[in-house]
Design a protein around this motif. Structure first.
Motif, PDB file in Angstrom:
ATOM      1  N   THR A   6      85.914 -29.038 -25.442  1.00 28.64           N
ATOM      2  CA  THR A   6      85.266 -28.124 -26.384  1.00 28.64           C
ATOM      3  C   THR A   6      84.124 -27.400 -25.688  1.00 28.64           C
ATOM      4  O   THR A   6      83.342 -28.014 -24.959  1.00 28.64           O
ATOM      5  CB  THR A   6      84.711 -28.900 -27.594  1.00 28.64           C
ATOM      6  N   HIS A   7      84.071 -26.096 -25.892  1.00 28.54           N
ATOM      7  CA  HIS A   7      82.943 -25.322 -25.382  1.00 28.54           C
ATOM      8  C   HIS A   7      82.119 -24.839 -26.573  1.00 28.54           C
ATOM      9  O   HIS A   7      82.660 -24.243 -27.499  1.00 28.54           O
ATOM     10  CB  HIS A   7      83.429 -24.103 -24.585  1.00 28.54           C
ATOM     11  N   VAL A   8      80.839 -25.108 -26.513  1.00 23.03           N
ATOM     12  CA  VAL A   8      79.944 -24.631 -27.561  1.00 23.03           C
ATOM     13  C   VAL A   8      79.137 -23.471 -26.974  1.00 23.03           C
ATOM     14  O   VAL A   8      78.355 -23.658 -26.053  1.00 23.03           O
ATOM     15  CB  VAL A   8      78.975 -25.752 -28.019  1.00 23.03           C
ATOM     16  N   LEU A   9      79.382 -22.265 -27.466  1.00 19.34           N
ATOM     17  CA  LEU A   9      78.675 -21.102 -26.949  1.00 19.34           C
ATOM     18  C   LEU A   9      77.506 -20.776 -27.874  1.00 19.34           C
ATOM     19  O   LEU A   9      77.704 -20.475 -29.048  1.00 19.34           O
ATOM     20  CB  LEU A   9      79.613 -19.886 -26.858  1.00 19.34           C
ATOM     21  N   VAL A  10      76.308 -20.881 -27.330  1.00 18.48           N
ATOM     22  CA  VAL A  10      75.109 -20.603 -28.126  1.00 18.48           C
ATOM     23  C   VAL A  10      74.532 -19.274 -27.652  1.00 18.48           C
ATOM     24  O   VAL A  10      74.336 -19.070 -26.463  1.00 18.48           O
ATOM     25  CB  VAL A  10      74.058 -21.715 -27.956  1.00 18.48           C
ATOM     26  N   CYS A  11      74.276 -18.360 -28.590  1.00 19.67           N
ATOM     27  CA  CYS A  11      73.773 -17.055 -28.197  1.00 19.67           C
ATOM     28  C   CYS A  11      72.377 -17.171 -27.612  1.00 19.67           C
ATOM     29  O   CYS A  11      71.491 -17.774 -28.185  1.00 19.67           O
ATOM     30  CB  CYS A  11      73.757 -16.095 -29.380  1.00 19.67           C
ATOM     31  N   ILE A  57      73.863 -17.289 -33.542  1.00 20.08           N
ATOM     32  CA  ILE A  57      75.298 -17.509 -33.588  1.00 20.08           C
ATOM     33  C   ILE A  57      75.688 -18.651 -32.652  1.00 20.08           C
ATOM     34  O   ILE A  57      75.180 -18.758 -31.542  1.00 20.08           O
ATOM     35  CB  ILE A  57      76.028 -16.207 -33.209  1.00 20.08           C
ATOM     36  N   VAL A  58      76.597 -19.483 -33.137  1.00 22.41           N
ATOM     37  CA  VAL A  58      77.154 -20.556 -32.312  1.00 22.41           C
ATOM     38  C   VAL A  58      78.665 -20.468 -32.444  1.00 22.41           C
ATOM     39  O   VAL A  58      79.197 -20.461 -33.556  1.00 22.41           O
ATOM     40  CB  VAL A  58      76.669 -21.945 -32.782  1.00 22.41           C
ATOM     41  N   LYS A  59      79.348 -20.349 -31.303  1.00 22.25           N
ATOM     42  CA  LYS A  59      80.798 -20.225 -31.362  1.00 22.25           C
ATOM     43  C   LYS A  59      81.424 -21.440 -30.693  1.00 22.25           C
ATOM     44  O   LYS A  59      81.008 -21.822 -29.602  1.00 22.25           O
ATOM     45  CB  LYS A  59      81.217 -18.949 -30.638  1.00 22.25           C
ATOM     46  N   LEU A  60      82.415 -22.026 -31.375  1.00 29.23           N
ATOM     47  CA  LEU A  60      83.099 -23.173 -30.794  1.00 29.23           C
ATOM     48  C   LEU A  60      84.498 -22.778 -30.348  1.00 29.23           C
ATOM     49  O   LEU A  60      85.257 -22.205 -31.117  1.00 29.23           O
ATOM     50  CB  LEU A  60      83.200 -24.304 -31.827  1.00 29.23           C
ATOM     51  N   LYS A  64      87.916 -21.672 -32.106  1.00 33.12           N
ATOM     52  CA  LYS A  64      87.691 -20.325 -32.608  1.00 33.12           C
ATOM     53  C   LYS A  64      86.868 -20.328 -33.883  1.00 33.12           C
ATOM     54  O   LYS A  64      87.237 -19.724 -34.885  1.00 33.12           O
ATOM     55  CB  LYS A  64      89.022 -19.616 -32.873  1.00 33.12           C
ATOM     56  N   THR A  65      85.789 -21.061 -33.858  1.00 34.04           N
ATOM     57  CA  THR A  65      84.952 -21.140 -35.044  1.00 34.04           C
ATOM     58  C   THR A  65      83.634 -20.454 -34.758  1.00 34.04           C
ATOM     59  O   THR A  65      82.977 -20.737 -33.759  1.00 34.04           O
ATOM     60  CB  THR A  65      84.701 -22.616 -35.425  1.00 34.04           C
ATOM     61  N   PHE A  66      83.275 -19.533 -35.612  1.00 35.20           N
ATOM     62  CA  PHE A  66      82.109 -18.691 -35.401  1.00 35.20           C
ATOM     63  C   PHE A  66      81.081 -19.046 -36.464  1.00 35.20           C
ATOM     64  O   PHE A  66      81.219 -18.665 -37.622  1.00 35.20           O
ATOM     65  CB  PHE A  66      82.578 -17.233 -35.541  1.00 35.20           C
ATOM     66  N   TYR A  67      80.092 -19.849 -36.073  1.00 37.93           N
ATOM     67  CA  TYR A  67      79.060 -20.248 -37.031  1.00 37.93           C
ATOM     68  C   TYR A  67      77.937 -19.225 -37.036  1.00 37.93           C
ATOM     69  O   TYR A  67      77.507 -18.768 -35.989  1.00 37.93           O
ATOM     70  CB  TYR A  67      78.500 -21.620 -36.678  1.00 37.93           C
ATOM     71  N   VAL A  68      77.475 -18.882 -38.242  1.00 38.29           N
ATOM     72  CA  VAL A  68      76.431 -17.865 -38.350  1.00 38.29           C
ATOM     73  C   VAL A  68      75.156 -18.445 -38.952  1.00 38.29           C
ATOM     74  O   VAL A  68      75.185 -19.456 -39.652  1.00 38.29           O
ATOM     75  CB  VAL A  68      76.905 -16.666 -39.197  1.00 38.29           C
ATOM     76  N   THR A  99      85.336  -9.562 -49.901  1.00 40.79           N
ATOM     77  CA  THR A  99      86.265 -10.477 -50.573  1.00 40.79           C
ATOM     78  C   THR A  99      85.637 -11.827 -50.880  1.00 40.79           C
ATOM     79  O   THR A  99      86.129 -12.566 -51.721  1.00 40.79           O
ATOM     80  CB  THR A  99      87.501 -10.728 -49.695  1.00 40.79           C
ATOM     81  N   GLY A 100      84.563 -12.158 -50.197  1.00 39.86           N
ATOM     82  CA  GLY A 100      83.918 -13.447 -50.414  1.00 39.86           C
ATOM     83  C   GLY A 100      84.629 -14.601 -49.742  1.00 39.86           C
ATOM     84  O   GLY A 100      84.202 -15.745 -49.830  1.00 39.86           O
ATOM     85  N   SER A 101      85.759 -14.296 -49.061  1.00 40.68           N
ATOM     86  CA  SER A 101      86.486 -15.394 -48.439  1.00 40.68           C
ATOM     87  C   SER A 101      85.946 -15.686 -47.037  1.00 40.68           C
ATOM     88  O   SER A 101      85.358 -14.825 -46.388  1.00 40.68           O
ATOM     89  CB  SER A 101      87.976 -15.069 -48.375  1.00 40.68           C
ATOM     90  N   ILE A 102      86.182 -16.916 -46.616  1.00 42.76           N
ATOM     91  CA  ILE A 102      85.662 -17.355 -45.322  1.00 42.76           C
ATOM     92  C   ILE A 102      86.491 -16.784 -44.177  1.00 42.76           C
ATOM     93  O   ILE A 102      87.717 -16.784 -44.241  1.00 42.76           O
ATOM     94  CB  ILE A 102      85.660 -18.899 -45.272  1.00 42.76           C
ATOM     95  N   VAL A 103      85.834 -16.274 -43.167  1.00 44.04           N
ATOM     96  CA  VAL A 103      86.527 -15.814 -41.964  1.00 44.04           C
ATOM     97  C   VAL A 103      86.000 -16.655 -40.814  1.00 44.04           C
ATOM     98  O   VAL A 103      84.837 -16.565 -40.451  1.00 44.04           O
ATOM     99  CB  VAL A 103      86.268 -14.323 -41.682  1.00 44.04           C
ATOM    100  N   ARG A 104      86.875 -17.473 -40.249  1.00 46.07           N
ATOM    101  CA  ARG A 104      86.426 -18.423 -39.242  1.00 46.07           C
ATOM    102  C   ARG A 104      86.475 -17.816 -37.843  1.00 46.07           C
ATOM    103  O   ARG A 104      85.623 -18.060 -37.011  1.00 46.07           O
ATOM    104  CB  ARG A 104      87.343 -19.638 -39.332  1.00 46.07           C
ATOM    105  N   ASP A 105      87.505 -16.996 -37.599  1.00 47.79           N
ATOM    106  CA  ASP A 105      87.727 -16.432 -36.280  1.00 47.79           C
ATOM    107  C   ASP A 105      87.050 -15.057 -36.200  1.00 47.79           C
ATOM    108  O   ASP A 105      87.350 -14.166 -36.990  1.00 47.79           O
ATOM    109  CB  ASP A 105      89.251 -16.295 -36.074  1.00 47.79           C
ATOM    110  N   SER A 106      86.160 -14.890 -35.233  1.00 50.49           N
ATOM    111  CA  SER A 106      85.391 -13.650 -35.171  1.00 50.49           C
ATOM    112  C   SER A 106      86.283 -12.428 -34.974  1.00 50.49           C
ATOM    113  O   SER A 106      85.976 -11.348 -35.455  1.00 50.49           O
ATOM    114  CB  SER A 106      84.353 -13.724 -34.057  1.00 50.49           C
ATOM    115  N   HIS A 107      87.423 -12.596 -34.286  1.00 47.41           N
ATOM    116  CA  HIS A 107      88.301 -11.440 -34.066  1.00 47.41           C
ATOM    117  C   HIS A 107      88.829 -10.861 -35.382  1.00 47.41           C
ATOM    118  O   HIS A 107      89.302  -9.748 -35.423  1.00 47.41           O
ATOM    119  CB  HIS A 107      89.497 -11.822 -33.187  1.00 47.41           C
ATOM    120  N   LYS A 108      88.788 -11.672 -36.429  1.00 47.12           N
ATOM    121  CA  LYS A 108      89.327 -11.211 -37.705  1.00 47.12           C
ATOM    122  C   LYS A 108      88.247 -10.648 -38.624  1.00 47.12           C
ATOM    123  O   LYS A 108      88.512 -10.266 -39.750  1.00 47.12           O
ATOM    124  CB  LYS A 108      90.071 -12.355 -38.400  1.00 47.12           C
ATOM    125  N   MET A 109      86.999 -10.618 -38.134  1.00 51.62           N
ATOM    126  CA  MET A 109      85.923 -10.070 -38.967  1.00 51.62           C
ATOM    127  C   MET A 109      85.907  -8.551 -38.830  1.00 51.62           C
ATOM    128  O   MET A 109      86.133  -8.022 -37.750  1.00 51.62           O
ATOM    129  CB  MET A 109      84.576 -10.613 -38.495  1.00 51.62           C
TER     130      MET A 109
END
Lengths: 437, 131
Positions: A6-11, A57-60, A64-68, A99-109
């Protein structure tokens, strides 16, 4: 097993760093030790992800999880729930505002969907303080290719063919500038990088230097090879401390690896880079004023000609390019001029980085193909106007540019269209105003 | 670090260190890659899911096939742990049960490389509230 799972990318851009980025990283590292996950989880401090509105931002990856809007106190839960048990922490995931729905993958935002990252290719992906990560992403391959397989004239031709134009504002064809500097006779020449970013709300160049400093170093060396310069100078604002630190680290690493200095890659080519600090005078972003400032003189523009390419720093032929312009060079060499020229409009090739600021929902750093409309930038990527208000105008091009009102929302952004509309590209700052402004 | 003195040196160095960020590069664009999810809830871990996951990663690496291996939560098949879900792009995901180290190797070898199904498939015909 040699790799982390797992790679944790911290901005680690200035924005996220200012809001707890460092504490977040430290907390991750502390907990990873506590849970004995040292061999499995790697924490990487990266450059700017661009979505500054949602920072830190923290990306895992590979999840492909983009925490905000993560804070240091959230780290325990991310480790306990996500990394140990594999359950993403829902409350920290991005929610689509429509839409209020969760988007986990940043490419889909929506913020990222329309973006094409060329100059920002490594920002938010690699550790800018680790040259190995840059090399693993084909870093310095372009320089090596130029030095060992191409003549300076071939390299200049490739840049000309790509259609790359100066990203600092004026939009002068970069290859042509290089060619002129190369043709002026002289033993001593200079390759200068203009990092005196001064347009209101602009932070493109700072983010590139903070997130991918080696790309600029590599490009400057390529420029030196083309023009015959063995000295590089970066004119950078003293108020960009993080960019300066990362640039210095990168220069030291490049020297240590022999990618700067004497006899680079055994080809007999010498090139090294020094920094020059600016005191933050807007006018010093103009190339003649910049050169005077570097010489220790008053930072005032002088009439051209003579152009810096003919008579620049200390009277020697000098090529001045902006940070973003340089950041495009290694990609053009690696992927080819045709590839680059396939992006953009007829007369403006490639992509452009913009800093979105003002009354816009998604404040941040974006990169889009030339020809994207202002509407797409402001509404699709930028998420529209704050508080659902009406758009009034966007300021582009800094003090030399102008205001573009709603009538201009559908023009495709490129150098010529913006000038025709009465503004200009500038370096890429965009300040959005609403009906109340 | 040693100095890089030639183009071939640089290429060699890149080869050597590429693995450090390969995971990031692959997974960031994983829609086009094979995805393997390993159930890593308590029951999965207790039955050896961690070892299974390591074998999957190592074996994929050894066979040089591009896959993204991630962990996931409990899939509900506690009687068949460790469970592994494999998704080949464009095909429906398949869940395998009782995936020990040998089974993990078999999945890579037979299903991913030779394209043959292997025993141990858990039929999944449930729908979630999202469907």
């Amino acid at each position: 097993m040699s790799d982390y799972s797992t790679h944790v990318l911290v901005c680690g851009g200035t924005g996220c760093k200012a809001s707890e980025g460092e504490e977040i990283r430290n907390r991750f590292n502390a907990l990873i030790r506590e849970y004995s996950l040292d061999d499995e989880v790697q924490v990487v401090t990266t450059g700017c992800f661009g979505f500054c509105e949602m920072g830190p931002i923290v990306k895992l990856l590979p999840d492909k999880t983009f925490y905000v809007r993560v804070s240091a106190s959230d780290v325990d839960e991310i480790i306990r729930e996500h990394i140990v048990k594999g359950r993403p922490v829902e409350r920290l995931l991005y929610r689509d505002p429509v839409t209020g729905s969760i988007v986990r993958d940043s490419h889909k935002m929506d913020f990222y969907k329309k973006q094409v990252r060329v100059a920002l290719r490594n920002c938010g992906f690699i550790d800018p303080e680790n040259v190995e990560e840059y090399i693993a992403r084909d870093g310095y391959q372009a320089l090596a290719k130029c030095l060992s397989e191409m003549t300076p004239a071939e390299v200049v031709n490739e840049i000309k063919k790509s259609g790359l134009r100066g990203r600092g504002g004026g939009g002068f064809p970069t290859g042509l500038k290089w060619e002129i500097t190369a043709k002026v006779p002289g033993d001593v020449k200079y390759a200068v990088c203009n990092a005196d970013e001064g347009d209101p709300g602009a932070f493109m160049d700072r983010s590139i230097l903070e997130g991918d400093p080696h790309s600029v170093i590599e490009a400057m060396a390529i420029n030196g090879y083309c023009t015959g310069a063995s000295n590089g100078l970066v004119y950078i604002r003293a108020e960009y401390p993080l960019a300066i630190t990362r640039l210095k680290i990168a220069i030291d690493q490049a020297r240590e690896l022999g990618l700067l200095g004497k006899n680079i890659l055994g080809t007999g080519f010498d090139f090294d880079i020094e920094l020059r600090y600016g005191a933050g005078a807007f006018v010093c972003g103009e190339e003649t004023a910049l050169i005077h400032s570097m010489e220790g003189c008053r930072g005032e523009p002088t009439f051209k000609p003579p152009f810096p390419s003919e008579e620049g720093f200390l009277g020697k032929p000098t090529n001045v390019n902006n940070v973003e312009t340089y950041a495009n060079i290694p990609v053009i060499i690696n992927k080819g001029a045709e590839w680059f020229a396939s992006i953009g409009t007829e007369k403006s090739k490639g992509t452009k980085v913009f800093a979105l600021a003002g009354k816009i929902n998604n404040v941040g750093l974006i990169e889009v193909p030339m020809g994207t409309t202002l509407r797409e930038v402001i509404y699709d990527i930028g998420g529209g106007i704050r508080g659902g208000k009406k758009f009034k105008a966007v300021q582009t091009g800094g003090p030399s540019g102008g205001m573009l009102t709603a009538d201009f929302l559908d023009i495709p952004i490129d150098y010529d269209n913006l000038i025709a509309a009465g503004s200009m590209m500038g370096s890429g700052g965009m300040i959005v105003m609403d009906e109340d402004d | 670090m040693n100095k890089i003195t030639s183009l071939s040196d640089l290429k060699q160095l890149r080869e050597d260190i590429q693995s450090k960020i390969k995971l990031r590069e692959r997974s960031d664009f994983s829609d086009v890659l094979v995805q393997i999810k390993v159930g890593m809830a308590t029951c999965g871990i207790a039955s050896g899911a961690k070892e299974t996951m390591n074998v999957l990663i190592e074996e994929a690496e050894r066979q040089a096939i591009d896959v993204v291996v991630t962990q996931t939560g409990c899939m509900g098949f506690c009687y068949a742990e460790p469970t592994v879900e494999v998704t080949i792009p464009g095909r429906d995901p398949i869940v395998f049960g009782h995936v020990d180290k040998a089974k993990a190797r078999e999945i890579i070898e037979k299903y991913l490389i030779q394209g043959k199904l292997v025993d141990g498939i858990i039929p999944v015909e449930f729908k979630t509230i999202h469907d």
